[in-house]
Design a protein around this motif. Structure first.
Motif, short mmCIF file in Angstrom:
data_model
loop_
_atom_site.label_atom_id
_atom_site.label_comp_id
_atom_site.label_asym_id
_atom_site.label_seq_id
_atom_site.Cartn_x
_atom_site.Cartn_y
_atom_site.Cartn_z
N LEU A 1 -38.87 -0.33 -17.08
CA LEU A 1 -40.27 -0.75 -17.14
C LEU A 1 -41.15 0.46 -16.87
O LEU A 1 -40.84 1.28 -16.00
CB LEU A 1 -40.59 -1.80 -16.07
CG LEU A 1 -40.20 -3.26 -16.24
CD1 LEU A 1 -40.60 -4.02 -14.99
CD2 LEU A 1 -40.86 -3.86 -17.46
N ASP A 2 -42.27 0.58 -17.58
CA ASP A 2 -43.27 1.57 -17.21
C ASP A 2 -43.95 1.14 -15.91
O ASP A 2 -44.10 -0.06 -15.63
CB ASP A 2 -44.31 1.72 -18.31
CG ASP A 2 -43.78 2.48 -19.52
OD1 ASP A 2 -42.76 3.18 -19.37
OD2 ASP A 2 -44.37 2.37 -20.61
N ASN B 1 -46.24 -3.21 -19.32
CA ASN B 1 -45.10 -4.06 -19.66
C ASN B 1 -45.13 -5.31 -18.80
O ASN B 1 -45.47 -5.25 -17.61
CB ASN B 1 -43.77 -3.34 -19.43
CG ASN B 1 -43.62 -2.07 -20.24
OD1 ASN B 1 -43.14 -1.07 -19.74
ND2 ASN B 1 -44.03 -2.10 -21.49
N ASP B 2 -44.77 -6.45 -19.37
CA ASP B 2 -44.81 -7.72 -18.65
C ASP B 2 -43.43 -8.04 -18.08
O ASP B 2 -42.49 -8.30 -18.86
CB ASP B 2 -45.26 -8.83 -19.61
CG ASP B 2 -45.56 -10.13 -18.89
OD1 ASP B 2 -45.19 -10.26 -17.70
OD2 ASP B 2 -46.18 -11.01 -19.51
N GLY C 1 -37.87 -3.41 -26.48
CA GLY C 1 -39.11 -4.15 -26.62
C GLY C 1 -39.96 -3.60 -27.76
O GLY C 1 -39.93 -2.40 -28.06
N ARG D 1 -43.93 -3.77 -28.98
CA ARG D 1 -45.31 -4.16 -28.67
C ARG D 1 -46.07 -4.45 -29.95
O ARG D 1 -46.86 -3.62 -30.41
CB ARG D 1 -45.99 -3.06 -27.86
CG ARG D 1 -45.29 -2.72 -26.54
CD ARG D 1 -45.77 -1.39 -25.98
NE ARG D 1 -45.36 -0.29 -26.84
CZ ARG D 1 -45.61 1.00 -26.59
NH1 ARG D 1 -46.30 1.33 -25.51
NH2 ARG D 1 -45.21 1.95 -27.42
N CYS E 1 -41.90 1.83 -26.40
CA CYS E 1 -42.09 0.74 -25.45
C CYS E 1 -41.22 0.97 -24.22
O CYS E 1 -40.01 1.22 -24.33
CB CYS E 1 -41.75 -0.60 -26.09
SG CYS E 1 -41.96 -2.02 -24.99
N LEU F 1 -40.24 -1.13 -22.00
CA LEU F 1 -39.37 -2.25 -21.65
C LEU F 1 -38.14 -2.26 -22.56
O LEU F 1 -38.23 -2.51 -23.76
CB LEU F 1 -40.14 -3.57 -21.78
CG LEU F 1 -39.36 -4.87 -21.50
CD1 LEU F 1 -38.70 -4.83 -20.14
CD2 LEU F 1 -40.28 -6.07 -21.61
N HIS G 1 -47.65 -7.13 -24.24
CA HIS G 1 -48.20 -5.84 -23.80
C HIS G 1 -49.58 -6.08 -23.24
O HIS G 1 -50.38 -6.81 -23.83
CB HIS G 1 -48.26 -4.85 -24.96
CG HIS G 1 -48.58 -3.45 -24.54
ND1 HIS G 1 -49.72 -2.78 -24.95
CD2 HIS G 1 -47.92 -2.58 -23.73
CE1 HIS G 1 -49.73 -1.57 -24.43
NE2 HIS G 1 -48.66 -1.42 -23.68
#
Length: 242
Positions: free
Chosen positions: A88-89, A94-95, A117, A119, A152, A154, A193
């Motif tokens: 994850l960022d 990112n969710d 992922g 976006r 992305c 994720l 996103h």
């Protein structure tokens, strides 16, 4: 352990604690997981904020000085205990709610080595989206990785696969091509996103586009020099009989 969530951060004091809380809320008791935050030499209050986290799943690694996102991901992957690594960022775009659905997909498809992922609805500035589209177009034309959004943050990747990949600066943006090069299966799936709510982006148009193009050429060079060798072990008894 089933999953290690690896989050590289640099100067994300305002974003990191809410993000950790979101990961815990998304995964809860669904699986056995850990959260590894790699502080890449932050110069703001990020280290102090991490000490304030109440998460029982959190492990914190620190670089003495800034080494870059790929180096932070590598440190996290080396320390990870999970069968799978979710990246994850650290900016909160990112969710974390997407992690569970992605994890279910990789568990249902044992052939997958990497789930990336995508976006489809990016919440970034027009200039940032344009530079990303150009870089993605160049990358796909040269690497043929069939991945619409390799940038992305994720992703889910098998831990042993990540640890075996060749390391270089910015390699995190080429995980699909590197996994395909190693003989693995890759799939892209749409993910949520979100706009950046706090802090400042560490990337601009030039350091995303032009540096990325140079890196694409390097990965293309790696692909051309990939060799596939079949190996058969011969036991001691067989050798003596021969």
């Amino acid at each position: 352990m089933e999953l290690s969530v690896v989050i590289p951060v640099y100067n994300e004091a305002e974003s990191i604690l809410p993000l950790i809380d979101e990961v815990d809320a998304a995964l809860g008791t669904r699986l056995n997981y850990e959260i590894i935050v790699v502080d890449d030499g932050s110069q703001d209050d990020t280290p102090m904020r991490l000490l304030q986290s109440a998460s029982a799943r959190l492990r914190v690694l620190q670089h003495a000085s800034r080494a870059g996102q790929s180096a932070a991901l590598k440190s996290g992957a080396q320390a990870a205990k999970g069968e799978w690594i979710a990246t994850l960022d650290g900016d909160g775009q990112n969710d974390p709610a997407d992690i569970w659905s992605l994890f279910q997909e990789v568990k249902a498809n044992p052939r997958l080595w990497l789930l990336a992922g995508w976006r489809k609805q990016r919440r970034d500035s027009p200039l940032k989206k344009l530079s990303s589209r150009l870089a993605n177009a160049v990358r796909q034309a040269l690497l043929k990785d069939s991945t619409p959004d390799t940038g992305c943050g994720l992703k889910l990747i098998r831990r042993e696969v990540f640890q075996a990949l060749p390391y270089f600066d910015h390699m995190h943006r080429f995980l699909p091509a590197l996994v395909l090069r190693a003989g693995g299966e890759v799939k892209s799936v749409p993910v949520n996103h979100r706009p950046r709510r706090q802090g400042k982006s560490k990337y601009g148009v030039w350091n995303r586009l032009w540096v990325g193009i140079v890196d694409v050429l390097g990965v293309s060079w790696l692909q051309r020099r990939m060799t596939n060798t079949s190996v058969r072990e011969v036991s001691g008894n067989q050798r003596r009989e021969d």
